[in-house]
Design a protein around this motif. Structure first.
Motif, PDB file in Angstrom:
ATOM      1  N   PRO A 173       0.841  -1.192  -0.145  1.00  0.00           N
ATOM      2  CA  PRO A 173       0.080  -0.154  -0.080  1.00  0.00           C
ATOM      3  C   PRO A 173       0.701   1.329   0.016  1.00  0.00           C
ATOM      4  O   PRO A 173       1.594   1.526   0.817  1.00  0.00           O
ATOM      5  N   ASP A 174       0.711   2.109  -0.922  1.00  0.00           N
ATOM      6  CA  ASP A 174       1.635   3.354  -0.910  1.00  0.00           C
ATOM      7  C   ASP A 174       0.890   4.328  -0.140  1.00  0.00           C
ATOM      8  O   ASP A 174      -0.051   4.271   0.748  1.00  0.00           O
ATOM      9  N   ALA A 175       1.449   5.457   0.023  1.00  0.00           N
ATOM     10  CA  ALA A 175       1.083   6.618   0.652  1.00  0.00           C
ATOM     11  C   ALA A 175      -0.372   7.308   0.243  1.00  0.00           C
ATOM     12  O   ALA A 175      -0.940   7.972   1.150  1.00  0.00           O
ATOM     13  N   SER A 176      -0.727   7.073  -0.778  1.00  0.00           N
ATOM     14  CA  SER A 176      -1.764   7.699  -1.387  1.00  0.00           C
ATOM     15  C   SER A 176      -3.033   6.755  -1.053  1.00  0.00           C
ATOM     16  O   SER A 176      -4.296   7.162  -1.486  1.00  0.00           O
ATOM     17  N   ASP A 217      10.864   3.148  -2.153  1.00  0.00           N
ATOM     18  CA  ASP A 217      12.316   3.928  -1.665  1.00  0.00           C
ATOM     19  C   ASP A 217      11.402   5.406  -1.297  1.00  0.00           C
ATOM     20  O   ASP A 217      10.476   5.623  -1.458  1.00  0.00           O
ATOM     21  N   ASP A 218      12.420   6.141  -0.491  1.00  0.00           N
ATOM     22  CA  ASP A 218      12.261   7.534  -0.188  1.00  0.00           C
ATOM     23  C   ASP A 218      11.663   8.497  -1.327  1.00  0.00           C
ATOM     24  O   ASP A 218      11.270   9.427  -1.109  1.00  0.00           O
ATOM     25  N   ASP A 219      11.906   8.184  -2.728  1.00  0.00           N
ATOM     26  CA  ASP A 219      11.783   8.942  -3.869  1.00  0.00           C
ATOM     27  C   ASP A 219      10.379   8.460  -4.569  1.00  0.00           C
ATOM     28  O   ASP A 219       9.854   9.065  -5.426  1.00  0.00           O
ATOM     29  N   GLY A 220       9.627   7.433  -3.936  1.00  0.00           N
ATOM     30  CA  GLY A 220       8.449   7.136  -4.499  1.00  0.00           C
ATOM     31  C   GLY A 220       8.776   5.902  -5.548  1.00  0.00           C
ATOM     32  O   GLY A 220       7.526   5.613  -6.212  1.00  0.00           O
ATOM     33  N   TYR A 221       9.704   5.687  -5.817  1.00  0.00           N
ATOM     34  CA  TYR A 221      10.049   4.505  -6.667  1.00  0.00           C
ATOM     35  C   TYR A 221       9.492   3.026  -5.906  1.00  0.00           C
ATOM     36  O   TYR A 221       9.657   2.933  -4.829  1.00  0.00           O
ATOM     37  N   LEU A 230      15.704  -7.586 -10.982  1.00  0.00           N
ATOM     38  CA  LEU A 230      15.310  -6.424  -9.950  1.00  0.00           C
ATOM     39  C   LEU A 230      14.781  -5.528 -10.894  1.00  0.00           C
ATOM     40  O   LEU A 230      15.195  -4.993 -11.866  1.00  0.00           O
ATOM     41  N   SER A 231      13.465  -4.725 -10.672  1.00  0.00           N
ATOM     42  CA  SER A 231      13.003  -3.849 -11.472  1.00  0.00           C
ATOM     43  C   SER A 231      12.476  -2.491 -10.698  1.00  0.00           C
ATOM     44  O   SER A 231      11.993  -2.787  -9.527  1.00  0.00           O
ATOM     45  N   ARG A 232      12.928  -1.436 -10.935  1.00  0.00           N
ATOM     46  CA  ARG A 232      12.443  -0.171 -10.278  1.00  0.00           C
ATOM     47  C   ARG A 232      11.330   0.371 -11.323  1.00  0.00           C
ATOM     48  O   ARG A 232      11.579   0.821 -12.440  1.00  0.00           O
ATOM     49  N   PHE A 233      10.314   0.802 -10.774  1.00  0.00           N
ATOM     50  CA  PHE A 233       9.083   1.296 -11.391  1.00  0.00           C
ATOM     51  C   PHE A 233       8.737   2.789 -10.857  1.00  0.00           C
ATOM     52  O   PHE A 233       8.777   3.147  -9.531  1.00  0.00           O
ATOM     53  N   ASP A 234       8.666   3.550 -11.846  1.00  0.00           N
ATOM     54  CA  ASP A 234       8.351   4.855 -11.543  1.00  0.00           C
ATOM     55  C   ASP A 234       6.757   5.107 -11.685  1.00  0.00           C
ATOM     56  O   ASP A 234       6.190   5.418 -12.894  1.00  0.00           O
ATOM     57  N   PRO A 235       6.083   5.242 -10.696  1.00  0.00           N
ATOM     58  CA  PRO A 235       4.610   5.113 -10.829  1.00  0.00           C
ATOM     59  C   PRO A 235       3.967   6.518 -11.686  1.00  0.00           C
ATOM     60  O   PRO A 235       3.158   6.585 -12.264  1.00  0.00           O
TER      61      PRO A 235
END
Length: 260
Positions: A173-176, A217-221, A230-235
């Motif tokens: 669950p993200d912050a939104s 992470d702290d930047d929202g990725y 491993l995959s980093r996703f920018d929502p």
């Protein structure tokens, strides 16, 4: 012990009922009281007293309806009320009663559409509003703790607006308030307000459709472990950046539960 660079081992000892019940440890949780809970693959649940170095075992007993329902413990979660939830492989969702030292359980009942969708639990989380979500081998469940009912979301909708795949491995669950769901068939963005899913798969840039873990992470990725690195996703942009052994990973294949 970081000061001495030494390890203390806790293993099963057939002659000692206060030892670890099984050497295959699959889940660990420290609750708010400082107790350490250890879930095993075949040996049930263990409560570890670190000061005494002893363990209390909780095992499934078919003759006892208040015991753990299955000895394969796949997940542990403590909610904001301090309730300990235990996911099992075939025994459904279990709830620990601290005062009575007994277990209540929730399982699938074919004749009840409001029961848990499947008895193989893969993930348990609580969202910002306090709703408990349970991932299974067959669907995502929203649990109403007051009524004991489950609302299930699956990939079987004729409209194509359900889950991307029924096997849910991870929920974040993200912050939104949005839920990100890692499945065996890709990534889902789920808006609990609209009940709408947005699908992401290899076609959108994932390195592999089997997702095991999701963390932000702290930047929202969002960082996801898969069967191909491993995959980093920018929502915000819907963009994936993928990492494999060429980037320094020990291997491209991860596994369920292996993220922190």
């Amino acid at each position: 012990d970081r000061d001495t660079d030494t390890f203390t081992y806790y293993k099963t000892d057939p002659a000692n009922p206060r030892s670890l019940s099984n050497n295959y440890v699959f889940s660990i949780l420290e609750d708010r009281s400082g107790a350490m809970w250890v879930g095993t693959w075949g040996g049930g649940l263990n409560r570890f007293d670190r000061q005494a170095g002893s363990i209390i075992r909780y095992l499934s007993d078919p003759r006892d309806k208040l015991s753990l329902r299955n000895n394969i413990v796949t997940g542990l979660f403590e909610d904001r009320q301090g309730v300990l939830w235990i996911g099992t492989e075939g025994g459904g969702l279990n709830r620990w009663n601290r005062s009575q030292k007994t277990f209540a359980y929730y399982q699938n009942a074919a004749e009840d559409p409001l029961s848990l969708s499947n008895n193989f639990i893969s993930s348990i989380i609580e969202d910002r509003s306090g709703v408990l979500w349970v991932g299974t081998r067959y669907g995502l469940n929203r649990f109403d703790r007051q009524t004991g009912d489950f609302l299930c979301y699956t990939a079987d909708s004729d409209k194509g607006d359900g889950l991307i795949h029924n096997e849910v491995n991870a929920i974040y669950p993200d912050a939104s308030g949005v839920l990100w769901i890692g499945t065996a068939g890709g990534l889902d963005r789920f808006d609990p307000g609209t009940h709408k899913f947005t699908h992401y798969s290899e076609s959108e840039g994932l390195p592999n459709n089997v997702i095991y873990g999701i963390l932000a992470d702290d930047d929202g990725y969002l960082w996801m472990s898969t069967n191909k690195g491993l995959s980093r996703f920018d929502p915000r942009r819907g963009f994936f950046r993928n990492y494999g052994t060429k980037d320094g990973l020990q291997s491209n294949e991860f596994n369920r539960g292996s993220f922190y």
